[in-house]
Motif scaffolding. Structure first.
Motif, PDB file in Angstrom:
ATOM      1  N   SER A  39      55.856  29.387  74.323  1.00  0.00           N
ATOM      2  CA  SER A  39      55.052  30.471  73.759  1.00  0.00           C
ATOM      3  C   SER A  39      54.737  31.502  74.845  1.00  0.00           C
ATOM      4  O   SER A  39      54.796  31.215  76.049  1.00  0.00           O
ATOM      5  N   GLN A  41      51.829  32.540  75.426  1.00  0.00           N
ATOM      6  CA  GLN A  41      50.614  32.053  76.074  1.00  0.00           C
ATOM      7  C   GLN A  41      50.956  31.124  77.240  1.00  0.00           C
ATOM      8  O   GLN A  41      50.313  31.167  78.299  1.00  0.00           O
ATOM      9  N   GLN A  42      51.975  30.285  77.060  1.00  0.00           N
ATOM     10  CA  GLN A  42      52.391  29.386  78.138  1.00  0.00           C
ATOM     11  C   GLN A  42      52.968  30.170  79.310  1.00  0.00           C
ATOM     12  O   GLN A  42      52.745  29.823  80.470  1.00  0.00           O
ATOM     13  N   CYS A  44      52.153  33.262  80.092  1.00  0.00           N
ATOM     14  CA  CYS A  44      51.003  33.903  80.734  1.00  0.00           C
ATOM     15  C   CYS A  44      50.299  32.933  81.674  1.00  0.00           C
ATOM     16  O   CYS A  44      49.959  33.284  82.820  1.00  0.00           O
ATOM     17  N   SER A  50      46.901  37.688  82.344  1.00  0.00           N
ATOM     18  CA  SER A  50      46.468  37.805  80.959  1.00  0.00           C
ATOM     19  C   SER A  50      47.609  38.297  80.086  1.00  0.00           C
ATOM     20  O   SER A  50      48.584  38.883  80.573  1.00  0.00           O
ATOM     21  N   ALA A  51      47.469  38.042  78.770  1.00  0.00           N
ATOM     22  CA  ALA A  51      48.494  38.509  77.836  1.00  0.00           C
ATOM     23  C   ALA A  51      48.616  40.026  77.880  1.00  0.00           C
ATOM     24  O   ALA A  51      49.718  40.580  77.845  1.00  0.00           O
TER      25      ALA A  51
END
Length: 208
Positions: A39, A41-42, A44, A50-51
């Motif tokens: 993902s 998020q992973q 990041c 941060s995203a």
């Protein structure tokens, strides 16, 4: 075909090139989980950003995959460009066989194969992959033509077909490495060189 240096035991060191940091972080995630199981998020978290900051550099995971493919193409292109085409063809090819068969890590090989698979779904990756394939093919033909001019290989061989076969053999070795973790690619190098010498052996009637 990704020439990425992956070290899972060493934490990433931030650099001034945040784009490169993101590609390195994504490569580590992809090596562990695969493209589609990873993902944003992973990525990041792996990159330590941060995203919102990451999206300043890459608008999507697909763009990151394309970035890895493009960096791989550039690195392999640089490697081929550094080869001395005036050196003995078989000596150079044997060194290349050791490098591409055995010296690249399992993670690097896995990413190369994932990029090839992704090229069937992602138009940007497909373009990069096709350009890379054509560039490697052309450089192999240049090496063969230089060797023929020095009398090291047949002057009448089909260099286009031989370059294609050399690339197909590398693809096969990489797939075998992924399919069989106990496979030892170094053992194939002598046989590979015997096959190449046979393909490029001058015929008795060949002009000198």
């Amino acid at each position: 075909m990704a020439m990425l240096k992956l070290d899972r035991d060493r934490p990433p060191v931030p650099s001034t090139n945040r784009r490169a940091d993101i590609l390195d972080a994504a490569a580590r995630c992809f090596a562990r989980l695969g493209f589609h199981q990873t993902s944003m998020q992973q990525i990041c978290a792996e990159a330590g950003m941060s995203a919102g900051n990451l999206y300043r550099y890459f608008p999507s995971k697909e763009a990151i995959i394309a970035g890895i493919a493009e960096r791989d193409r550039a690195e392999v292109g640089e490697h081929f460009a550094s080869i001395d085409v005036s050196a003995n063809f078989f000596s150079v090819l044997e060194g290349m066989a050791h490098h591409y068969f055995a010296e690249r890590t399992d993670d690097q090989i896995g990413l190369c194969l994932e990029i090839a698979t992704e090229s069937r779904r992602n138009a940007d990756v497909a373009r990069i992959h096709q350009d890379f394939d054509a560039e490697v093919h052309a450089r192999l033909i240049t090496m063969l033509q230089a060797a023929a001019a020095r009398g090291e290989v047949s002057k009448t061989a089909d260099y286009n077909a031989i370059a294609t076969m050399l690339m197909a053999i590398v693809d096969g070795v990489w797939n075998r490495r992924v399919a069989n973790p106990s496979f030892e690619p170094r053992t194939l190098v002598p046989l590979f060189m015997d096959l190449v010498r046979h393909m490029l052996k001058p015929t008795p009637s060949e002009p000198s």
